[in-house]
Design a protein around this motif. Structure first.
Motif, PDB file in Angstrom:
ATOM      1  N   ASN A   1      11.741 -26.449  34.993  1.00  0.00           N
ATOM      2  CA  ASN A   1      11.511 -26.433  33.544  1.00  0.00           C
ATOM      3  C   ASN A   1      12.590 -25.792  32.688  1.00  0.00           C
ATOM      4  O   ASN A   1      12.588 -25.966  31.474  1.00  0.00           O
ATOM      5  N   SER A   2      13.464 -24.999  33.286  1.00  0.00           N
ATOM      6  CA  SER A   2      14.422 -24.292  32.434  1.00  0.00           C
ATOM      7  C   SER A   2      15.777 -25.002  32.383  1.00  0.00           C
ATOM      8  O   SER A   2      16.657 -24.784  33.216  1.00  0.00           O
TER       9      SER A   2
ATOM     10  N   ASN B   1       8.303 -10.395  33.223  1.00  0.00           N
ATOM     11  CA  ASN B   1       8.760 -10.990  34.482  1.00  0.00           C
ATOM     12  C   ASN B   1       8.786 -12.516  34.356  1.00  0.00           C
ATOM     13  O   ASN B   1       9.178 -13.205  35.288  1.00  0.00           O
TER      14      ASN B   1
ATOM     15  N   MET C   1      10.070 -15.978  32.965  1.00  0.00           N
ATOM     16  CA  MET C   1      11.352 -16.474  32.461  1.00  0.00           C
ATOM     17  C   MET C   1      11.256 -16.988  31.031  1.00  0.00           C
ATOM     18  O   MET C   1      12.160 -16.778  30.221  1.00  0.00           O
ATOM     19  N   ARG C   2      10.126 -17.648  30.702  1.00  0.00           N
ATOM     20  CA  ARG C   2      10.004 -18.178  29.331  1.00  0.00           C
ATOM     21  C   ARG C   2      10.119 -17.064  28.301  1.00  0.00           C
ATOM     22  O   ARG C   2      10.793 -17.201  27.289  1.00  0.00           O
TER      23      ARG C   2
ATOM     24  N   GLU D   1      13.680 -15.671  28.175  1.00  0.00           N
ATOM     25  CA  GLU D   1      14.562 -16.592  27.438  1.00  0.00           C
ATOM     26  C   GLU D   1      14.332 -16.465  25.924  1.00  0.00           C
ATOM     27  O   GLU D   1      15.286 -16.446  25.141  1.00  0.00           O
TER      28      GLU D   1
ATOM     29  N   GLY E   1      10.586 -25.432  41.617  1.00  0.00           N
ATOM     30  CA  GLY E   1       9.817 -24.239  41.233  1.00  0.00           C
ATOM     31  C   GLY E   1       9.720 -24.182  39.703  1.00  0.00           C
ATOM     32  O   GLY E   1      10.412 -24.936  39.004  1.00  0.00           O
ATOM     33  N   GLY E   2       8.873 -23.295  39.188  1.00  0.00           N
ATOM     34  CA  GLY E   2       8.615 -23.233  37.742  1.00  0.00           C
ATOM     35  C   GLY E   2       9.874 -23.131  36.896  1.00  0.00           C
ATOM     36  O   GLY E   2      10.014 -23.823  35.882  1.00  0.00           O
ATOM     37  N   ILE E   3      10.814 -22.281  37.298  1.00  0.00           N
ATOM     38  CA  ILE E   3      12.061 -22.127  36.534  1.00  0.00           C
ATOM     39  C   ILE E   3      12.973 -23.329  36.802  1.00  0.00           C
ATOM     40  O   ILE E   3      13.519 -23.932  35.872  1.00  0.00           O
TER      41      ILE E   3
ATOM     42  N   LEU F   1      12.987 -21.783  42.497  1.00  0.00           N
ATOM     43  CA  LEU F   1      12.986 -20.704  41.508  1.00  0.00           C
ATOM     44  C   LEU F   1      11.621 -20.603  40.843  1.00  0.00           C
ATOM     45  O   LEU F   1      11.323 -21.316  39.880  1.00  0.00           O
TER      46      LEU F   1
HETATM   47  P1  ADP Z   1       4.977 -19.274  41.566  1.00  0.00           P
HETATM   48  O1  ADP Z   1       6.199 -18.829  42.304  1.00  0.00           O
HETATM   49  O2  ADP Z   1       3.987 -18.175  41.337  1.00  0.00           O
HETATM   50  O3  ADP Z   1       4.380 -20.561  42.111  1.00  0.00           O
HETATM   51  P2  ADP Z   1       6.041 -20.940  39.455  1.00  0.00           P
HETATM   52  O4  ADP Z   1       6.756 -21.820  40.416  1.00  0.00           O
HETATM   53  O5  ADP Z   1       4.948 -21.522  38.618  1.00  0.00           O
HETATM   54  O6  ADP Z   1       5.500 -19.609  40.100  1.00  0.00           O
HETATM   55  O7  ADP Z   1       7.168 -20.355  38.475  1.00  0.00           O
HETATM   56  C1  ADP Z   1       6.871 -19.400  37.515  1.00  0.00           C
HETATM   57  C2  ADP Z   1       8.118 -19.161  36.672  1.00  0.00           C
HETATM   58  O8  ADP Z   1       8.505 -20.393  36.057  1.00  0.00           O
HETATM   59  C3  ADP Z   1       7.914 -18.137  35.574  1.00  0.00           C
HETATM   60  O9  ADP Z   1       9.036 -17.264  35.502  1.00  0.00           O
HETATM   61  C4  ADP Z   1       7.879 -19.020  34.338  1.00  0.00           C
HETATM   62  O10 ADP Z   1       8.340 -18.347  33.204  1.00  0.00           O
HETATM   63  C5  ADP Z   1       8.854 -20.105  34.720  1.00  0.00           C
HETATM   64  N1  ADP Z   1       8.736 -21.259  33.824  1.00  0.00           N
HETATM   65  C6  ADP Z   1       7.710 -22.124  33.710  1.00  0.00           C
HETATM   66  N2  ADP Z   1       7.949 -22.995  32.685  1.00  0.00           N
HETATM   67  C7  ADP Z   1       9.156 -22.658  32.158  1.00  0.00           C
HETATM   68  C8  ADP Z   1       9.961 -23.157  31.075  1.00  0.00           C
HETATM   69  N3  ADP Z   1       9.581 -24.195  30.328  1.00  0.00           N
HETATM   70  N4  ADP Z   1      11.149 -22.537  30.855  1.00  0.00           N
HETATM   71  C9  ADP Z   1      11.548 -21.496  31.571  1.00  0.00           C
HETATM   72  N5  ADP Z   1      10.841 -20.979  32.592  1.00  0.00           N
HETATM   73  C10 ADP Z   1       9.658 -21.549  32.880  1.00  0.00           C
END
Ligand code: ADP
Length: 420
Positions: free
Chosen positions: A349-350, A296, A298-299, A302, A344-346, A223
């Motif tokens: 971290n979420s 776009n 997620m942070r 949220e 993934g980022g979401i 994600l």
């Molecule tokens: P990419 O697909 O470009 O590599 P990432 O894997 O870095 O992107 O993911 C980006 C997503 O992760 C964004 O939607 C960002 O808001 C989300 N994200 C990063 N940190 C957090 C957090 N602490 N809480 C919620 N979402 C997060």
């Protein structure tokens, strides 16, 4: 840095990992054995006189350089030009700091590529011939490969495909129920993406669980800005949500994911939208951004939802509903589920999204461990669920490291003297 750069698995030396886009090149110079980053950065506005390189030589801060020449070749030369500055080519043992290869992320390998490969003329031609499947990405990936060839002829190069890992899917999972010639003539089938990430996190999951990957039934959710879910059975992908293109499946940052294909004809007639306008809307004006109208990211969505923004709340509800539904659908290809993995980022971290998804998946035997989830599984070897038949985990991905490892492994065939 000597010892820390040397690997146990035939991976001494450094690898330049490149992700070449239509106007940007992301890069990292790293040690495949340890994952240590030596250099990393991004070149933007590539192909224009305003091209700019942001480069970081650890532990120094980021430095910005203008690149008036602007071409892929100029960018690659400049990046490689930083190597001697770092003293890497003159490492005492003559090997640990040596550049052993360049690894390229290539988006689409079609049905031809089922694993990473050493680049030669034939591979370049085959990537070119898959370009119709990824017209924005594959030509840019090739430009990166050709630039390295021009600047450092003889340096082993490896292509690592986003699609390759999913080539093990059975036909029941990869075929669409469309007229046969769409597949045989035009290659219309599900290919799937994020394969490099799935390879990395599923191997890491097995390590964390202390069980062989070949005996695990996993669902992994990558994600990030793009989002997908994959079912991985005994180490092989058996299903995934992304398809011919990375538009299918889950709700993403700006992409819609699944919609009724009937929407195309309906809006073409009702709103007089062209194919380009429809595509553009589904890729760039939909997803979290299209629904929330806020962002776009997620942070930000949220945060807006927490302040009571109704559209942001709706975006989260739809995101979670579709994700939970996709995860449970993936279990069909596994017949048993051992672990659900978030990355993934979401995913990493979420805690909010993970908690809401787990709350929907109690019927699979999953119960959130709220404290472990809040801490992103950091103190529990990734685990974020309570004891039960299925474990939920957070496993950070590292696609660059996976590309570096593939490159080191394959480059050893070109120059065996470099491998221990
Ligand atoms: P990419 O697909 O470009 O590599 P990432 O894997 O870095 O992107 O993911 C980006 C997503 O992760 C964004 O939607 C960002 O808001 C989300 N994200 C990063 N940190 C957090 C957090 N602490 N809480 C919620 N979402 C997060």
């Amino acid at each position: 840095m000597g010892e820390s750069l040397r690997g146990s698995g035939g991976a001494g030396g450094l690898v330049l990992v490149l992700n070449s886009g239509s106007s940007s090149v992301k890069f990292a110079l790293l040690a495949p054995a340890s994952g240590e980053r030596i250099l990393a950065g991004i070149a933007e506005k590539v192909g224009t006189p305003e091209a700019e390189l942001q480069i970081r030589r650890y532990p120094d801060p980021v430095v910005t350089e203008q690149l008036p020449e602007g071409s892929y070749q100029a960018v690659i030369s400049r990046i490689l030009g930083h190597l001697p500055d770092a003293g890497l080519e003159t490492a005492a043992d003559g090997a640990s700091g040596h550049l052993i290869g360049a690894g390229h992320r290539v988006v689409h390998g079609g049905e031809r590529f089922t694993a990473s490969v050493l680049v030669d003329d034939e591979v370049i031609a085959a990537i070119r011939s898959s370009s119709h499947l990824a017209p924005l990405h594959n030509p840019a990936n090739l430009a990166g490969i050709e630039a390295v060839r021009a600047v450092r002829p003889g340096l082993p190069q490896v292509a690592v495909f986003d699609t390759a890992f999913h080539q093990t899917m059975p036909r029941a999972a990869f075929r669409y129920a469309v007229p046969e010639p769409w597949y045989t003539r035009y290659g219309v089938r599900r290919y799937g993406f994020h394969g490099t990430s799935y390879r990395f996190v599923t191997a890491r999951t097995a390590e964390l669980l202390g069980r062989p990957l070949t005996e695990l039934r996993l669902v992994a959710a990558h994600l990030g800005n793009g989002c997908s879910v994959a079912a991985v059975r005994d180490g092989a992908s058996v299903d995934t949500t992304m398809g011919l293109t990375p538009l299918e499946g889950l709700v993403m940052g700006t992409r819609s994911g699944d919609v009724d294909p009937g929407v195309f004809g309906y809006l073409a007639e009702r709103a007089r939208l062209t194919i380009d306008e429809l595509n553009d809307a589904l890729y760039t004006a939909s997803g979290l951004w299209g629904m929330s109208g806020v962002s776009n990211d997620m942070r930000t969505v949220e945060a807006a939802a927490a302040e009571g923004n109704e559209r942001a709340r709706l975006a989260l509800e739809v995101f979670v509903h579709r994700l939970a539904k996709a995860i449970s659908g993936m279990v069909v290809g596994l017949e048993r589920l051992d672990a659900l993995v978030f990355t993934g980022g979401i995913g990493e971290n979420s805690a909010l999204i993970r908690g809401q998804v787990l709350a929907r998946l109690g019927f699979l035997g999953l119960t959130e461990d709220a404290e472990a989830n809040t801490r992103d599984g950091r103190d529990t070897r990734g685990r974020i669920s309570l004891d039960g038949p299925v474990v939920a985990m957070v496993v950070p991905t590292d696609e660059e490291l996976m590309i570096a490892r593939d490159t080191a492994r394959l480059a050893a065939f070109v120059n065996p003297s470099r491998s221990p």
